[in-house]
Enzyme design. Structure first.
Site, PDB file in Angstrom:
ATOM      1  N   SER A  69      35.186 112.086   9.679  1.00  0.00           N
ATOM      2  CA  SER A  69      33.842 112.679   9.741  1.00  0.00           C
ATOM      3  C   SER A  69      33.028 112.262  10.953  1.00  0.00           C
ATOM      4  CB  SER A  69      33.060 112.351   8.469  1.00  0.00           C
ATOM      5  OG  SER A  69      33.509 113.157   7.407  1.00  0.00           O
ATOM      6  N   ALA A  70      33.498 111.295  11.730  1.00  0.00           N
ATOM      7  CA  ALA A  70      32.813 111.038  12.999  1.00  0.00           C
ATOM      8  C   ALA A  70      32.888 112.261  13.904  1.00  0.00           C
ATOM      9  CB  ALA A  70      33.423 109.817  13.690  1.00  0.00           C
TER      10      ALA A  70
END
Length: 390
Positions: A69-70
């Site tokens: 999710s970065a």
């Protein structure tokens, strides 16, 4: 445990090196890298361990890893860059650019809502298979047809997987290019970043294999003061909860070591990068890269890190804070300080900027622990950076 660390930390940044070493000796890291830019100058660039989770190969200076999710922080920058250029109005309905999205009561969902996880579609009534998730058609069609699961614009809930198709399709509708090509041509290439949403085949040899590291039970954060820990546990344990459904929008879970998955353009979870690239990306986002043009103007940066969603998160079941595509410093996602903005990746990775202190930070790992927003290894490194800037 003896660990050979490559790279360097500038004078005054020894605490980050010490924390990085302890991540291997005390916190279970097998292969990882961390990088920090300070007012545009690289002050930390460290790597150690095995390239692959299973111990194959040594981590090299250019080793990259999936960042889960970065990726969202990179994808959000694409939408904000289009806004900066006058091509995307944050307060316009998403349906103005993507007419099919108006279906099922979503006609008033704005671009701002989409970026702040207020669109109301964090899960799908019918999850997609991994093949459908990657085909570029099924995902956008599914979120466009989905009936909101909470009132859009009136509450927020982390769009863990569906952000891939929301952000990716909006970029395509506005610009004509897919999110992978747009990121490569407008962000990664101009800044010289080893960062991809959709890994090119000729770069596959640089990317390590990831695997799960035994950790305590999954939680939405490392600090659960906002809600009882039992509530978080119950949400993860219940297959029908919005928490489980949001993370299961792709079912079964994809194999993140599969070349087809890595080549896919999933803006929520499929990005691949080096720690150095993430650190430089966030430095460029806030204008702290002496040899390159800043990605966003100061007003857009302020909008990106201004709270647009705060309080109980319908998905993560703790209080969260979001700007425009970015998590903000708070109990669920501790960053450097009140002005920090960025994004963690479930299981370990973390990247963020802190404009007040001129910090760009990136951490990547091949050992994925069962946490969502506050990995103990990343947090140890953040505490070390805080010690250095004091």
């Amino acid at each position: 445990m003896d660990i050979e660390i490559g790279g360097e930390a500038a004078d005054g940044w020894q605490p980050v090196l010490d924390a990085f070493a302890r991540n291997f000796t005390h916190r279970g890291d097998r292969g990882a890298a961390v990088a920090v830019h300070h007012h545009g100058r690289p002050v930390v660039d460290l790597w150690a361990g095995a390239r692959d989770f299973d111990g194959e190969g040594r981590w090299q200076p250019g080793t990259a890893q999936i960042i889960r999710s970065a990726t969202k922080g990179v994808a959000a920058a694409g939408l904000l860059l289009l806004h900066r250029r006058g091509r995307l109005d944050l307060d316009a309905p998403v349906g103005d650019y993507w007419p099919e999205f108006k279906a099922a009561g979503k006609e008033r969902v704005t671009v701002r809502d989409l970026l702040a996880h207020r669109a109301g579609v964090p899960a799908l009534d019918r999850p997609l298979t991994p093949r459908q998730a990657l085909d570029g058609v099924s995902g956008p069609a599914a979120v466009a047809a989905q009936t909101p699961l909470f009132p859009p614009g009136q509450a927020h809930g982390y769009h863990a997987q569906t952000f891939s198709w929301l952000a990716g399709e909006l970029v395509r509708r506005v610009d004509g290019r897919g999110i992978g090509r747009f990121t490569a041509e407008e962000i990664a290439r101009p800044l010289g970043l080893d960062l991809w949403i959709g890994l090119p085949q000729d770069q596959a040899h640089r990317v390590g294999r990831v695997g799960d590291t035994p950790t305590p039970e999954p939680t939405a954060s490392g600090s659960l003061r906002a809600r009882p820990k039992q509530a978080v546990h119950d949400a993860w344990a219940d297959p029908g909860s919005l928490t489980r459904r949001a993370f299961a929008a792709i079912t079964p879970l994809p194999d993140e070591n599969d070349p087809a998955y890595r080549a896919g353009e999933l803006a929520a979870s499929g990005g691949i990068a080096t720690a150095r690239a993430l650190s430089r990306f966030y430095a460029a986002l806030i204008g702290d890269v002496p040899d390159g043009e800043r990605l966003l103007d100061p007003a857009t940066v302020e909008a990106a890190r201004t709270p647009h969603s705060e309080g109980p998160d319908r998905v993560l079941v703790v209080n969260t804070r979001f700007g425009l595509g970015y998590m903000l410093h708070g109990s669920a996602s501790p960053l450097l300080g009140p002005g920090s903005f960025g994004h963690p990746g479930r299981g370990g990775s973390l990247a963020f900027a802190d404009p007040e202190h001129g910090i760009g930070f990136g951490y990547v790992t091949n050992g994925l622990q069962k946490n969502v927003t506050a990995d103990p290894r990343a947090q140890a490194l953040v505490r070390a950076v805080r010690e250095c800037i004091r």
